[in-house]
Scaffold this motif. Structure first.
Motif, PDB file in Angstrom:
ATOM      1  N   MET A   1       0.859  -1.178   0.118  1.00  0.00           N
ATOM      2  CA  MET A   1       0.064   0.047   0.024  1.00  0.00           C
ATOM      3  C   MET A   1       0.932   1.179   0.129  1.00  0.00           C
ATOM      4  SD  MET A   1      -2.796   1.223   2.939  1.00  0.00           S
ATOM      5  CE  MET A   1      -3.927  -0.443   2.429  1.00  0.00           C
ATOM      6  N   SER A   2       0.515   2.093  -1.021  1.00  0.00           N
ATOM      7  CA  SER A   2       1.619   3.342  -0.976  1.00  0.00           C
ATOM      8  C   SER A   2       1.151   4.387   0.058  1.00  0.00           C
ATOM      9  CB  SER A   2       1.348   4.071  -2.308  1.00  0.00           C
ATOM     10  OG  SER A   2       0.006   4.238  -2.633  1.00  0.00           O
ATOM     11  N   CYS A   3       2.116   5.016   0.269  1.00  0.00           N
ATOM     12  CA  CYS A   3       1.879   6.308   1.397  1.00  0.00           C
ATOM     13  C   CYS A   3       1.747   7.398   0.998  1.00  0.00           C
ATOM     14  CB  CYS A   3       3.305   6.125   2.268  1.00  0.00           C
ATOM     15  SG  CYS A   3       3.536   4.810   3.403  1.00  0.00           S
ATOM     16  N   ILE A   4       0.956   8.231   1.616  1.00  0.00           N
ATOM     17  CA  ILE A   4       0.851   9.666   1.299  1.00  0.00           C
ATOM     18  C   ILE A   4       2.074  10.372   1.657  1.00  0.00           C
ATOM     19  CG2 ILE A   4      -0.645  11.621   1.709  1.00  0.00           C
ATOM     20  CD1 ILE A   4      -3.048   9.840   2.365  1.00  0.00           C
ATOM     21  N   VAL A   5       2.423  10.082   2.764  1.00  0.00           N
ATOM     22  CA  VAL A   5       3.576  10.794   3.223  1.00  0.00           C
ATOM     23  C   VAL A   5       4.907  10.275   2.887  1.00  0.00           C
ATOM     24  CG1 VAL A   5       4.912  11.817   5.230  1.00  0.00           C
ATOM     25  CG2 VAL A   5       2.481  11.632   5.343  1.00  0.00           C
ATOM     26  N   THR A   6       5.529  10.842   1.652  1.00  0.00           N
ATOM     27  CA  THR A   6       6.950  10.531   1.188  1.00  0.00           C
ATOM     28  C   THR A   6       7.966  11.437   1.120  1.00  0.00           C
ATOM     29  OG1 THR A   6       6.042  11.363  -1.166  1.00  0.00           O
ATOM     30  CG2 THR A   6       5.480   9.021  -0.639  1.00  0.00           C
ATOM     31  N   ALA A   7       9.242  10.807   0.909  1.00  0.00           N
ATOM     32  CA  ALA A   7      10.426  11.697   1.195  1.00  0.00           C
ATOM     33  C   ALA A   7      10.253  12.948   0.341  1.00  0.00           C
ATOM     34  CB  ALA A   7      11.657  10.899   0.671  1.00  0.00           C
ATOM     35  N   GLN A   8      10.288  14.112   0.677  1.00  0.00           N
ATOM     36  CA  GLN A   8      10.285  15.369  -0.155  1.00  0.00           C
ATOM     37  C   GLN A   8      10.943  16.464   1.022  1.00  0.00           C
ATOM     38  OE1 GLN A   8       5.782  16.582  -0.320  1.00  0.00           O
ATOM     39  NE2 GLN A   8       5.774  14.399   0.031  1.00  0.00           N
TER      40      GLN A   8
END
Length: 300
Positions: A1-8
């Protein structure tokens, strides 16, 4: 499941956008503005749960430590997934705990400082000229807010001792780091957090900083005896080392103020290792290392 909060890069706009995305995905997530910064940027809090026992996580006190905002928001996302039943808890029954907890997350205490660290003195608006003179455009230097006050020196804990230490290091006026302000709680960012704590009787708080992989758990005579053992458990879950700060890091911090003000537990987690700002490539491994420790802190 992909996350909303990603590295940025977690400047103030990115943090607000991620908060909006989380609230859209999880309508039960409550979002409030607890104050505004020197430049008028909102300081937001996200709340999960409706229980009487409240726990607070706060991040990005220091401008170069914006990685901690991503960790705080990923924690919020993970809690939402657990509470909604999207993922199965591995250690604790988080949905059951939610009935007795309200977990409040302030992902960015110092939005002006972060924007100055990321974008330079121009992000300080009317303060831009002073900020440039004080070194805000030097890469990796700026830690304070837009007024040149170090938020984690501005809480009312060991004020006189901290001021003496600042003077001994030649710090007498607003600058990029370690100036505690003209008085305790002189800054709107500090007051936003202390007002929140006075309004909600948090059972314990955690401040997210970087870096060092250490856990600070004590301040003065009002430190609860159970805090030492709790920090050891946290260390066993993360590999972090319970420790005590020294020098100018010994007073004026949020967890110092909370312990002295309430006699309840306060923790500082120094996330990751390296030089601030930590590289984005560190985010996922850092999160995986501290995930269980932060979830444990949420359900204490």
């Amino acid at each position: 499941m992909s996350c909303i909060v990603t590295a940025q890069t977690a400047d103030s706009q990115a943090v607000l956008a991620l908060s909006s995305a989380l609230c859209h995905a999880y309508p039960f997530l409550q979002r409030t503005v607890i104050g505004t910064s020197v430049c008028g940027r909102p300081i937001e809090a996200l709340s999960v749960g409706h229980g009487e026992n409240a726990v607070l996580f706060a991040a990005a006190f220091h401008a170069q430590e914006w990685m901690t905002s991503l960790v705080a928001l990923r924690l919020c996302e993970e809690l939402c997934r657990l509470y909604s039943g999207e993922v199965i808890p591995e250690r604790f029954n988080y949905p059951l705990v939610a009935a007795s907890r309200t977990i409040v997350i302030v992902p960015q205490v110092n939005p002006d400082g972060v924007d100055i660290a990321v974008h330079g003195s121009k992000a300080g608006g009317s303060h831009a000229a002073m900020l440039h003179i004080q070194g805000a455009d030097i890469k990796g230097y700026w830690q304070a807010n837009a007024a040149g006050v170090d938020i984690n020196h501005n809480f009312n804990a060991g004020r006189e001792r901290l001021q003496a230490l600042e003077r001994s290091h030649g710090i007498h006026a607003p600058c990029g780091r370690q100036f505690g302000g003209t008085s305790a709680e002189s800054e709107p960012e500090t007051r936003a957090l202390t007002a929140l704590c006075r309004r909600l009787p948090f059972t314990h708080v955690a401040a997210l900083h970087s870096q060092g992989e250490e856990i600070y758990w004590q301040y003065g005579e009002r430190t609860p005896p159970i805090a030492r053992m709790t920090a050891r458990v946290m260390g066993s879950l993360s590999g972090y080392t319970p420790a005590a700060p020294d020098g100018m890091a010994s007073h004026g911090g949020f967890k110092d103020w909370f312990i002295e003000e309430t006699g309840r537990m306060g923790f500082t987690f120094e996330l990751g290792k390296g030089h601030n700002p930590l590289p984005l490539s560190d985010f996922e491994p850092l999160w995986e290392k501290v995930k269980e420790m932060l979830l444990f802190t949420a359900v204490l």
